[in-house]
Design a protein around this motif. Structure first.
Motif, PDB file in Angstrom:
ATOM      1  N   GLY A 104       0.868  -1.546  -0.065  1.00  0.00           N
ATOM      2  CA  GLY A 104      -0.353  -0.049  -0.215  1.00  0.00           C
ATOM      3  C   GLY A 104       0.610   0.945  -0.156  1.00  0.00           C
ATOM      4  N   ILE A 105       2.115   1.105   0.357  1.00  0.00           N
ATOM      5  CA  ILE A 105       3.200   2.124  -0.099  1.00  0.00           C
ATOM      6  C   ILE A 105       3.928   1.889  -0.664  1.00  0.00           C
ATOM      7  CG2 ILE A 105       2.251   3.607   2.256  1.00  0.00           C
ATOM      8  CD1 ILE A 105       4.374   1.880   3.693  1.00  0.00           C
ATOM      9  N   SER A 106       5.437   3.230  -0.324  1.00  0.00           N
ATOM     10  CA  SER A 106       6.543   2.053  -1.950  1.00  0.00           C
ATOM     11  C   SER A 106       7.442   0.976  -0.749  1.00  0.00           C
ATOM     12  CB  SER A 106       7.215   3.684  -1.852  1.00  0.00           C
ATOM     13  OG  SER A 106       7.660   4.117  -0.776  1.00  0.00           O
ATOM     14  N   ASN A 107       7.495   0.911  -0.001  1.00  0.00           N
ATOM     15  CA  ASN A 107       8.496   0.356   0.294  1.00  0.00           C
ATOM     16  C   ASN A 107       7.943   0.038   1.748  1.00  0.00           C
ATOM     17  OD1 ASN A 107      11.675  -0.647   1.220  1.00  0.00           O
ATOM     18  ND2 ASN A 107      12.061   0.938  -0.150  1.00  0.00           N
ATOM     19  N   THR A 108       8.889  -0.153   2.671  1.00  0.00           N
ATOM     20  CA  THR A 108       8.597  -0.110   3.941  1.00  0.00           C
ATOM     21  C   THR A 108       8.295   0.611   5.145  1.00  0.00           C
ATOM     22  OG1 THR A 108      10.843  -0.700   5.270  1.00  0.00           O
ATOM     23  CG2 THR A 108      10.053  -2.918   4.186  1.00  0.00           C
ATOM     24  N   PRO A 109       7.253   0.833   6.325  1.00  0.00           N
ATOM     25  CA  PRO A 109       6.894   1.732   6.269  1.00  0.00           C
ATOM     26  C   PRO A 109       8.455   2.565   7.191  1.00  0.00           C
ATOM     27  CG  PRO A 109       5.589   0.234   7.124  1.00  0.00           C
ATOM     28  CD  PRO A 109       6.490  -0.668   6.530  1.00  0.00           C
ATOM     29  N   GLN A 110       9.258   1.786   7.493  1.00  0.00           N
ATOM     30  CA  GLN A 110      10.758   1.677   8.370  1.00  0.00           C
ATOM     31  C   GLN A 110      11.310   2.785   6.729  1.00  0.00           C
ATOM     32  OE1 GLN A 110       9.568  -0.322   8.360  1.00  0.00           O
ATOM     33  NE2 GLN A 110       9.629  -1.472  11.058  1.00  0.00           N
ATOM     34  N   LYS A 111      11.197   2.650   6.102  1.00  0.00           N
ATOM     35  CA  LYS A 111      12.635   3.340   4.991  1.00  0.00           C
ATOM     36  C   LYS A 111      11.234   4.403   4.709  1.00  0.00           C
ATOM     37  CE  LYS A 111      14.813  -0.819   3.432  1.00  0.00           C
ATOM     38  NZ  LYS A 111      15.243  -1.649   2.932  1.00  0.00           N
ATOM     39  N   CYS A 112      10.345   4.410   4.419  1.00  0.00           N
ATOM     40  CA  CYS A 112       9.755   5.247   3.896  1.00  0.00           C
ATOM     41  C   CYS A 112       9.375   6.190   5.031  1.00  0.00           C
ATOM     42  CB  CYS A 112       7.581   4.957   3.746  1.00  0.00           C
ATOM     43  SG  CYS A 112       7.675   4.068   2.337  1.00  0.00           S
ATOM     44  N   ALA A 113       9.557   6.167   6.335  1.00  0.00           N
ATOM     45  CA  ALA A 113       8.994   7.409   6.698  1.00  0.00           C
ATOM     46  C   ALA A 113      11.025   8.450   7.014  1.00  0.00           C
ATOM     47  CB  ALA A 113       8.999   6.612   8.814  1.00  0.00           C
ATOM     48  N   GLY A 114      11.741   6.747   7.093  1.00  0.00           N
ATOM     49  CA  GLY A 114      13.243   7.754   7.143  1.00  0.00           C
ATOM     50  C   GLY A 114      12.943   8.420   6.421  1.00  0.00           C
ATOM     51  N   GLU A 115      12.772   7.680   4.948  1.00  0.00           N
ATOM     52  CA  GLU A 115      13.552   9.246   3.751  1.00  0.00           C
ATOM     53  C   GLU A 115      12.391  10.499   4.515  1.00  0.00           C
ATOM     54  OE1 GLU A 115      12.738   8.042  -0.843  1.00  0.00           O
ATOM     55  OE2 GLU A 115      10.525   9.106   0.145  1.00  0.00           O
ATOM     56  N   ILE A 116      11.038  10.233   4.275  1.00  0.00           N
ATOM     57  CA  ILE A 116      11.032  11.742   4.622  1.00  0.00           C
ATOM     58  C   ILE A 116      11.802  12.502   6.102  1.00  0.00           C
ATOM     59  CG2 ILE A 116       9.221  13.060   6.586  1.00  0.00           C
ATOM     60  CD1 ILE A 116       7.873  11.895   3.356  1.00  0.00           C
ATOM     61  N   ASN A 117      12.062  11.812   7.189  1.00  0.00           N
ATOM     62  CA  ASN A 117      12.934  12.627   8.027  1.00  0.00           C
ATOM     63  C   ASN A 117      14.637  13.168   7.689  1.00  0.00           C
ATOM     64  OD1 ASN A 117      11.012  11.425   9.721  1.00  0.00           O
ATOM     65  ND2 ASN A 117      11.780   9.468  10.951  1.00  0.00           N
ATOM     66  N   SER A 118      14.288  12.130   6.725  1.00  0.00           N
ATOM     67  CA  SER A 118      15.494  12.480   6.229  1.00  0.00           C
ATOM     68  C   SER A 118      15.725  13.783   4.902  1.00  0.00           C
ATOM     69  CB  SER A 118      16.556  11.599   5.088  1.00  0.00           C
ATOM     70  OG  SER A 118      17.873  11.740   4.335  1.00  0.00           O
ATOM     71  N   TYR A 119      14.793  14.053   4.414  1.00  0.00           N
ATOM     72  CA  TYR A 119      14.434  14.884   3.663  1.00  0.00           C
ATOM     73  C   TYR A 119      14.357  16.643   4.199  1.00  0.00           C
ATOM     74  CZ  TYR A 119      16.253  12.846  -0.730  1.00  0.00           C
ATOM     75  OH  TYR A 119      16.826  12.440  -2.557  1.00  0.00           O
TER      76      TYR A 119
END
Length: 341
Positions: A58-73
């Motif tokens: 239901g999303i592009s990647n694992t919840p952890q990786k999706c959130a990590g991308e947001i935190n990083s960017y």
């Protein structure tokens, strides 16, 4: 309310995928063409690691990786604004891994997306006191030619416009598919605004809202600080905007009831309701209008319906947390933002 700095045409757009990525057609080709068009305009681009990912549920990647991308960017130097690749289904599952405390302390950046991205555009305002744009996702900018609503969204991010008007026609049936990934909006239906009560309207307050599918899911969770947000800005009043994707007429009624009984609407100045995806549906004598107005009538504030908000394109760019003046006369609606407060 923290209003991010507007970007200029030599700025850097960060492209992220906290919901679906652009790994399949027609989104992949449209996303690639959007990048081409942005570069031609003068922007530089920074693509997050999940933009072309499709391994999540239901999303592009694992919840952890999706959130990590947001935190990083949100903290990444040189990235001036963030645009989500697309909507999806289970972006709510990334919330346990998003560092909202850090996002509230970082220098604010514009984030834009809609549908499933409500999970971020809404919470940036209510948890981080940071304005965010409920507007088109990245792949939409690949259409040829652009609909004026896409230019409006970019003009907002660049600070070129602070007043937006609705559009004369809307799309009931999209022609975009795998074989036609760059197809523009197929606008064939005349815009007709329904007002309850049926009179011209002027509203002033702070905008807040998003997709009902997501908002009802957030209500009552540990991420629900909506009542506190509304109390904080009660002197301004809240102009709510709502629209629905997968919900049928009964679902919409239940969702509005749920938010009402969670106390979200206590300081409402008015309601702006987008055309639902189930436009025209009736069930047991209930239509899309009574599904909303029967419940919201108790607030004795204007309810405007069938607006350019959300899934039935085009959509006006709506800024969660921003002060706005909304005027509706006849089939015309305008939103004037005040980004100084």
């Amino acid at each position: 309310m923290r209003i991010p700095e507007f970007i200029d045409q030599t700025g850097c757009l960060g492209l992220v995928a906290p919901s679906y990525g652009c790994n399949i057609e027609p989104y992949k080709t449209a996303f690639q063409n959007a990048q081409k068009k942005w570069k031609e305009m003068g922007f530089s681009l920074d693509l997050g690691p999940n933009c072309y990912a499709g391994s999540g549920i239901g999303i592009s990647n694992t919840p952890q990786k999706c959130a990590g991308e947001i935190n990083s960017y949100f903290s990444k130097a040189g990235v001036d604004a963030l645009i989500s690749c697309g909507g999806g289904e289970l972006m709510c599952e990334i919330l346990d891994y998003v560092d909202f405390g850090k996002l509230a302390e970082e220098e604010p950046k514009w984030f834009m997306g809609y549908s499933d991205n409500t999970n971020l555009t809404f919470l940036l305002a209510t948890l981080c006191d940071t304005a965010a744009v409920y507007g088109p996702c990245a792949a939409a900018f690949g259409m040829e030619p652009w609909h004026s609503s896409l230019q409006d969204a970019m003009d907002l991010l660049m600070g070129k416009k602070d007043r937006f008007e609705n559009y004369s026609l809307w799309e009931k049936t999209s022609l975009k598919d795998e074989a036609h990934p760059l197809e523009p909006y197929h606008v064939t239906e005349k815009t007709v605004i329904r007002r309850f009560p049926d009179q011209d309207v002027v509203l002033e307050g702070r905008l807040l809202g998003g997709c009902l599918d997501c908002l009802r899911n957030l209500a009552g969770s540990e991420y629900d600080r909506t009542k506190a947000f509304a109390r904080k800005y009660r002197s301004d009043g809240i102009i709510w905007y709502l629209e629905a994707c997968d919900l049928n007429i009964m679902d919409i009624r239940r969702a509005v009831w749920q938010l009402q009984h969670a106390g979200w609407f206590d300081h409402a100045e008015g309601f702006l309701i987008g055309r639902p995806m189930c436009f025209g549906q009736e069930m047991f004598g209930l239509d899309q209008y009574r599904a909303v107005t029967d419940l919201l009538s108790c607030y004795h504030v204007p309810v405007l319906m069938d607006l350019d908000i959300g899934h039935l394109a085009p959509m006006m760019p709506l800024v969660n947390g921003a002060c706005a003046r909304v005027v509706s006369e006849g089939e015309h609606l305008s939103i004037q933002y005040d980004f100084k407060n």
